[in-house]
Design a protein around this motif. Structure first.
Motif, PDB file in Angstrom:
ATOM      1  N   GLN A   1       0.985  -1.307  -0.039  1.00  0.00           N
ATOM      2  CA  GLN A   1      -0.027   0.105  -0.152  1.00  0.00           C
ATOM      3  C   GLN A   1       1.055   1.235  -0.030  1.00  0.00           C
ATOM      4  N   ARG A   2       0.248   2.201  -0.697  1.00  0.00           N
ATOM      5  CA  ARG A   2       0.977   3.472  -0.735  1.00  0.00           C
ATOM      6  C   ARG A   2       0.460   4.322   0.232  1.00  0.00           C
ATOM      7  N   ARG A   3       1.325   4.863   1.211  1.00  0.00           N
ATOM      8  CA  ARG A   3       1.024   5.759   2.182  1.00  0.00           C
ATOM      9  C   ARG A   3       1.796   7.176   2.129  1.00  0.00           C
ATOM     10  N   VAL A   4       0.928   8.304   2.471  1.00  0.00           N
ATOM     11  CA  VAL A   4       1.840   9.400   2.820  1.00  0.00           C
ATOM     12  C   VAL A   4       1.817   9.800   4.189  1.00  0.00           C
ATOM     13  N   LYS A   5       3.168  10.044   4.596  1.00  0.00           N
ATOM     14  CA  LYS A   5       3.312   9.789   5.979  1.00  0.00           C
ATOM     15  C   LYS A   5       4.326  11.070   6.280  1.00  0.00           C
ATOM     16  N   ARG A   6       4.046  11.814   7.314  1.00  0.00           N
ATOM     17  CA  ARG A   6       5.136  12.836   7.921  1.00  0.00           C
ATOM     18  C   ARG A   6       5.738  12.147   9.117  1.00  0.00           C
ATOM     19  N   LYS A   7       7.025  11.875   8.777  1.00  0.00           N
ATOM     20  CA  LYS A   7       7.744  11.224   9.741  1.00  0.00           C
ATOM     21  C   LYS A   7       7.961  11.857  11.234  1.00  0.00           C
ATOM     22  N   ARG A   8       8.499  13.235  11.013  1.00  0.00           N
ATOM     23  CA  ARG A   8       9.160  13.902  12.097  1.00  0.00           C
ATOM     24  C   ARG A   8       8.093  15.277  11.929  1.00  0.00           C
ATOM     25  N   PRO A   9       7.053  15.369  12.571  1.00  0.00           N
ATOM     26  CA  PRO A   9       6.336  16.585  12.989  1.00  0.00           C
ATOM     27  C   PRO A   9       7.070  17.130  14.246  1.00  0.00           C
ATOM     28  N   GLY A  10       6.693  18.317  14.641  1.00  0.00           N
ATOM     29  CA  GLY A  10       7.013  18.763  15.980  1.00  0.00           C
ATOM     30  C   GLY A  10       8.075  20.014  16.070  1.00  0.00           C
ATOM     31  N   THR A  11       8.357  20.548  14.727  1.00  0.00           N
ATOM     32  CA  THR A  11       9.185  21.540  14.756  1.00  0.00           C
ATOM     33  C   THR A  11       8.704  22.649  15.517  1.00  0.00           C
ATOM     34  N   LEU A  12       7.381  22.760  15.513  1.00  0.00           N
ATOM     35  CA  LEU A  12       7.022  24.130  16.174  1.00  0.00           C
ATOM     36  C   LEU A  12       7.147  24.002  17.661  1.00  0.00           C
ATOM     37  N   GLY A  13       6.552  22.829  18.216  1.00  0.00           N
ATOM     38  CA  GLY A  13       6.870  22.447  19.768  1.00  0.00           C
ATOM     39  C   GLY A  13       8.275  22.527  20.346  1.00  0.00           C
ATOM     40  N   VAL A  14       9.118  22.101  19.449  1.00  0.00           N
ATOM     41  CA  VAL A  14      10.675  22.004  19.771  1.00  0.00           C
ATOM     42  C   VAL A  14      11.107  23.690  19.960  1.00  0.00           C
ATOM     43  N   CYS A  15      10.684  24.495  19.066  1.00  0.00           N
ATOM     44  CA  CYS A  15      10.950  25.680  18.880  1.00  0.00           C
ATOM     45  C   CYS A  15      10.498  26.361  20.210  1.00  0.00           C
ATOM     46  N   ALA A  16       9.093  26.268  20.419  1.00  0.00           N
ATOM     47  CA  ALA A  16       8.306  26.869  21.781  1.00  0.00           C
ATOM     48  C   ALA A  16       9.465  26.315  23.184  1.00  0.00           C
ATOM     49  N   LEU A  17       9.655  24.951  22.833  1.00  0.00           N
ATOM     50  CA  LEU A  17      10.605  24.436  24.341  1.00  0.00           C
ATOM     51  C   LEU A  17      11.846  25.275  24.199  1.00  0.00           C
TER      52      LEU A  17
END
Ligand SMILES: Cc1cc2nc3c(=O)[nH]c(=O)nc-3n(C[C@H](O)[C@H](O)[C@H](O)COP(=O)(O)OP(=O)(O)OC[C@H]3O[C@@H](n4cnc5c(N)ncnc54)[C@H](O)[C@@H]3O)c2cc1C
Length: 308
Positions: free
Chosen positions: A65-81
């Protein structure tokens, strides 16, 4: 504080770091342990990479099956941290690939409200996934288009032209540069002209792709200066830490690892590679400092001769 201000105010060279958000579902605690360690080196700012969705093929009970996946979200959260827990200026990377211009504007608004005023605008690599553009949405093709969008917002021009009370943002914009040329560019000269396009569109500084030989960096800076790029160019550096990087780094990033260094790594035991990588980087920095001192002394001599 903006990256440009850090560069202008620092009395001595400093280092900053680039970190990658955890894989989807991953624990942020190990990243916090890493940041706790980096804080010791007093980085004035830290970059956080961004990752577009990609196409993956997975074997399932009903076939592949072909899937579209964003493996590494979280850029904004790490910035806020970084900004709120550590009081370190965060530099989120923003991509063309995988995001519509409307999503980019939304992201920029989130950053503005969080008090994050630095961004690094890059195109992103082709992840095999082309985001469908429906309902009049549009996308940035090259980093230069993305810079144009951010610079427009800095002038109070949002995508919707009839917004009431549209407040200008004030982002300090960085872009990428390639001392050994971007792999798609036909030659270094044309690639450097693309860097100039990005600066002319509103970028304030350039960060380079990693390099392991100073000569690439100095040649690139000379080329950029010769065509009128006056923005600061920050060298991007990487510590070699594993034998397998002798193949993975050149194939992924299209950069050369000098023969002396690769021979040393090949002859070493795996646990010795990190020390070799650190030594190689230290000597690259020392040679760089020496070469800069010589250049500065040469410029001073020329000035004295001119005045005499
Ligand atoms: C410091 C740094 C940080 C990075 N961070 C990330 C990250 O967080 N996430 C990620 O996915 N990737 C990241 N990358 C990788 C980057 O996205 C890729 O290298 C990408 O292939 C090119 O990005 P760019 O911004 O240099 O693109 P561009 O400046 O758009 O250039 C891409 C290519 O197109 C050519 N080009 C530019 N304009 C035109 C034009 N008008 N017509 C024809 N050709 C043109 C250029 O010469 C070049 O070959 C980073 C790279 C660097 C150097």
């Amino acid at each position: 504080m903006k990256v440009l201000d850090h560069l202008a105010q620092s009395k001595r060279p400093f280092i900053s770091f680039e970190i990658i958000p955890p894989l989807r579902g991953g624990n942020v605690d190990s990243l916090l342990v890493l940041i706790d360690d980096l804080v010791k080196y007093q980085p004035p700012f830290i970059d956080i990479t961004s990752h577009a969705a990609e196409v993956i093929y997975e074997e399932t009970t009903s076939g592949i099956q072909r899937r579209v996946k964003r493996k590494r979200p979280g850029t904004l959260g790490v910035c806020a941290l970084l900004q709120n827990k550590y009081q370190i200026d965060a530099v989120p990377h923003i991509l063309c690939h995988g995001f519509t211009r409307e999503e980019t504007e939304d992201f920029l608004i989130e950053l503005k409200y969080l008090g994050i005023d630095n961004v690094l605008a890059v195109r992103g690599d082709d992840s095999g996934y082309e985001k469908p553009l429906q309902h009049g949405r549009s996308a940035n093709r090259y980093a230069c288009d993305l810079v144009t969008q951010i610079a427009a917002m800095n002038h109070g021009r949002y995508l919707e032209q009839d917004l009431l009370d549209a407040e200008p943002s004030d982002f300090c914009i960085g872009v990428g540069g390639y001392p050994e040329k971007h792999f798609e560019a036909p030659n270094l000269q044309l690639d450097a002209r693309r860097v100039k396009d990005k600066v002319d569109a509103g970028a304030h500084y350039v960060v380079t792709q990693m390099f392991f030989d100073n000569r690439h960096f100095f040649r690139f800076v000379e080329l950029c200066r010769a065509i009128g790029v006056t923005a600061p160019i920050i060298p991007g550096l990487k510590v070699l830490s594993a034998q397998k990087q002798l193949t993975s780094i050149p194939s992924t990033f299209h950069v050369e690892i000098p023969a002396g260094l690769s021979d040393e790594v090949l002859a070493a035991k795996p646990e010795q590679v990190l020390d070799i990588g650190v030594e190689a980087l230290e000597s690259l920095l020392a040679r760089g400092r020496r070469s800069l001192r010589e250049k500065l002394a040469g410029l001073e001599r020329e000035e004295v001769q001119r005045e005499a």
